[in-house]
Design an enzyme around this catalytic site. Structure first.
Site, PDB file in Angstrom:
ATOM      1  CE  LYS A 280     -13.049 -18.658  14.158  1.00 47.10           C
ATOM      2  NZ  LYS A 280     -13.749 -18.145  12.964  1.00 47.10           N
ATOM      3  CB  VAL A 379     -21.193 -21.093  12.688  1.00 42.70           C
ATOM      4  CG1 VAL A 379     -22.011 -21.514  13.905  1.00 42.70           C
ATOM      5  CG2 VAL A 379     -20.131 -22.136  12.388  1.00 42.70           C
ATOM      6  CG  ASP A 499       6.272  12.709 -20.201  1.00 42.35           C
ATOM      7  OD1 ASP A 499       6.699  13.802 -19.815  1.00 42.35           O
ATOM      8  OD2 ASP A 499       5.622  11.924 -19.479  1.00 42.35           O
ATOM      9  CG  ASP A 501       8.885  13.131 -14.046  1.00 44.39           C
ATOM     10  OD1 ASP A 501       9.500  12.564 -13.132  1.00 44.39           O
ATOM     11  OD2 ASP A 501       9.216  14.246 -14.518  1.00 44.39           O
ATOM     12  CG  ASP A 680       2.721  10.081 -17.567  1.00 44.98           C
ATOM     13  OD1 ASP A 680       2.268  10.085 -16.412  1.00 44.98           O
ATOM     14  OD2 ASP A 680       3.465  10.984 -17.999  1.00 44.98           O
TER      15      ASP A 680
END
Length: 732
Positions: A280, A379, A499, A501, A680
């Site tokens: 603070k 505040v 596939d 990787d 992928d």
């Protein structure tokens, strides 16, 4: 019918026990205060800790609490022991996450015991939520105490819409990376469909960390993660404007307001309200006030700082030291400038009710809000809303989230004592008409963007997210597992094109590190043990690496995207004769860029070159990748060469070679009852288009594809292969 569920560390109702009787009181805090009204009106459920340790209640108490909270408050408690609260909340939350996320790295503790408690309590919250959540519900998880929960919920309820809001800052990558459990925290948060933060700075920091630590692609604040999109956006939290701006006429308020006015007399008052916390900037604020009084002696006897500090965590050593430092500074300043009739600081180390604070707000000329770092700081908004005369002014830290919405006030650097002292003078001497103009602009903004607007905007954004749009043309194979399992069980002759990787293993920083683990080799051996199966590894990898990794297995191979082919027990053969005359000139270009892009590397294969940039700084990749493409294309325009783009890799190879070309001999020579292909990235799209229409083509992860199904990740693919192995073993 779907329902709304809020989940936070604390319920909006706190349970206590006085003389053996259970007591239910409203919880204190911005979240509980801000959302409690919304919760009551919306008919939602709220899950959280009731504030009472498990050891302090009997079995009968527990049953009563469960019943009373559900029936009277629409709340469901998560019961925690005192040890769990100590390790999870006071430990990991407040001694690790809180200081680190507020840039106080020197205060952060990294303790495995508290981390395990944090993980366990998140699991406790999940188990309670699991009893009431249904797929299709909307769930809003709040704050840093529950950052692992979204992932748990998404894995169990994939069709639920999950939002997460962080009420504290999200730090820069350089700070966040120091957290030992950074990946677990990020993956936990990425279970949400929408992640909300207070400011765009925090959004930028979160996107940067997710990109640099997890390597996740993103566009327009949307992260691509496995088979999902996650939206990240700023939603600055508002307040209950009407509560602070309305007239109060009850006797208790009027009596207290009269005391505040009497104490003010003809003195200009500066107000400071904070919880005791090192974030603070309270000592720095006091030093700035000291500097102000030193530079402007004309204000001595005419101005007073009312400093309210609410007690918090005083049992923690660092907080006890902070309290002592504050008390010493107050004493020093009062001793230096005070007189018998005037004290420059009134220091109140106590908590006040919200109504009492409103009286302070309305009769304080200046509000000091100068945290070193703060997520929002409501505040400041409360003060401006409460000033019904429109004559208040704030000196606010530029590192408080609220400063983005209160830019017309006096904004200062909280580390610059001189600037804060000047800010105090500027706020005190600002002409009344200027203050009124600024107040009216800000108050209209706060009135419009109140806490209800904030909640409606967040939940509206969450409702508009359509998870199904991610795969508009592809189906989730997990939902159709019975269909493929039935097809696999029925087939007497199968071929699986896999596939490597990103499909069978996850990506690694260096390609050579992504070697097959024992689990993968085991499941492949089980699948190929079935004589009805032909399993083909279709990879961009070099044939020598595939030989090294899988040479002892009865597999078929297509290496270098189909350039090289090998059947079990046979030698490698080329599908097309190629030359390498082009390599040297292209290699020189790639090496030139690799030397200027730390983390990149050039991999030379037999008849291709690959430029890997997985470990590069993402912003640099954005700037440099286009240059690399342009340089290569300008040199290969008259050759049979092209750029094949994979997952964080550019490969330069002969255009005529691709995975679709490579699988043709397998499909031409034999007839199969089941054809299955999985990959992928972009290099696998040629494979998908070459498969027969009735084949099962599976895209791993998210993105446009010709595949007709998708799976979440390589782990999901492993799980499916295990199921294939089980079926083979059952039916052999």
């Amino acid at each position: 019918m779907s329902k709304m569920i809020f989940i936070s560390n604390r319920l909006p109702v706190t349970v206590g026990k006085i003389e053996g009787a259970l007591q239910y009181n409203k919880s204190i805090g911005g979240l509980a205060t801000g959302l409690s009204g919304y919760h009551q009106r919306s008919g939602s459920l709220w899950i959280g800790w009731p504030g009472m340790a498990d050891e302090d209640m009997t079995n009968t108490d527990r049953e009563d609490i469960l019943r009373d909270l559900k029936d009277e408050h629409k709340c469901i408690p998560v019961f925690l022991s005192a040890d769990e609260v100590e390790l999870y909340y006071h430990g990991f939350c407040n001694r690790t996450i809180w200081p680190l996320f507020h840039y106080f790295s020197n205060h952060a503790e990294f303790n495995t015991e508290t981390w395990e408690a944090y993980r366990k309590v998140n699991e406790d919250f999940f188990r309670v939520a699991e009893t009431v959540v249904e797929d299709g519900d909307t769930i809003w998880v709040h704050d840093y105490q529950l950052m692992l929960l979204p992932q748990m919920l998404k894995e169990r309820f994939p069709n639920a819409k999950i939002g997460f809001f962080l009420h504290i800052p999200f730090p820069s990558f350089e700070v966040f990376r120091s957290l030992i459990w950074r990946e677990e925290i990020l993956r936990g948060l990425l279970g949400a469909d929408l992640i909300g933060l207070h400011t765009y700075d925090y959004v930028r920091h979160f996107l940067s960390s997710s990109r640099r630590i997890l390597g996740l692609d993103q566009n327009l604040n949307r992260i691509t993660f496995e088979d999902r999109f996650i939206q990240v956006d700023a939603f600055p939290m508002g307040i209950d404007y009407e509560r602070f701006s309305r007239d109060y006429d009850d006797e208790e308020y009027l009596r207290w307001e009269a005391e505040v006015i009497r104490a003010k007399d003809d003195t200009k008052t500066i107000l400071s309200i904070d919880r005791l916390d090192y974030t603070k900037g309270i000592p720095e604020r006091l030093k700035a006030y000291d500097t102000f009084l030193s530079r402007h002696p004309e204000y001595r006897g005419k101005v007073r700082l009312n400093m309210i500090v609410a007690p918090s965590r005083i049992e923690v050593v660092s907080y006890a030291h902070l309290r002592r430092e504050i008390a010493e500074l107050v004493s020093e300043i009062n001793g230096k400038y005070g007189t018998i009739r005037w004290m420059p600081i009134w220091f109140l180390f106590q908590s006040f009710s919200q109504e009492m604070l409103i009286a302070f707000y309305r009769h304080s000329d200046v509000m000091l809000v100068t945290p070193i770092r703060d997520g929002m700081n409501l505040v400041a908004k409360e003060y401006m809303s409460a000033r019904i005369d429109d004559e208040g002014m704030i000196v606010i830290s530029e590192t408080a989230g609220a400063a983005n919405e209160l830019g017309e006030t006096v904004v200062v650097n909280p580390n610059d004592i001189e600037a804060m002292a000047e800010g105090i003078q500027q706020a005190l001497e600002m002409p009344t008409e200027e203050k009124i103009a600024i107040n009216r602009i800000i108050k209209e903004r706060l009135r419009r963007y109140n806490v209800e607007y904030w909640a409606d905007e967040f939940l509206g954004a969450l409702a508009r997210l359509n998870v199904d749009d991610v795969h508009a043309k592809t189906r989730n194979l997990e939902k159709e597992r019975p269909r493929i399992e039935k097809a696999y069980r029925k087939a007497q002759k199968r071929i699986l094109f896999l596939d490597y990787d990103g499909t069978l293993v996850g990506f690694r920083a260096i390609p050579e590190q992504a070697k097959p683990d024992p689990d993968l080799k085991d499941v492949l051996k089980r699948v190929i043990a079935d004589p009805r199966n032909t399993v083909v590894i279709v990879s961009g990898r070099d044939r020598k690496i595939l030989d090294t990794w899988f040479g002892d297995m009865n597999l078929h191979f297509l290496a270098a995207h189909g350039l090289w082919r090998r059947h079990p027990g046979e030698e490698w053969s080329m599908s097309m004769m190629l030359d390498n005359e082009w390599k040297e000139s292209i290699r020189n270009i790639l090496d030139w860029y690799a030397n200027r892009m730390p983390g990149s590397l050039v991999e030379e294969k037999e008849y291709s070159l690959a430029f890997h940039y997985r470990q590069c700084e993402p912003d640099m990749v954005v700037k440099k990748l286009g240059d690399i493409r342009e340089a290569i294309l300008s040199m290969t325009a008259t050759m049979n060469l092209g750029i094949q783009e994979g997952n964080k890799v550019l490969e330069i190879k002969d255009n005529r070679i691709n995975k679709g070309f490579g699988i043709q001999p397998f499909l031409q020579d034999e007839h199969y009852d089941l054809v299955f292909g999985a990959g992928d990235d972009f290099t696998d799209e040629d494979l998908f288009t070459a498969l027969p229409k009735k084949a099962f083509s599976i895209k791993i992860g998210i993105g446009a594809t010709h595949a007709n199904y998708y799976l979440k990740s390589w782990k999901s693919m492993r799980h499916l292969l295990r199921k294939f192995a089980e079926i083979s073993e059952e039916t052999r």
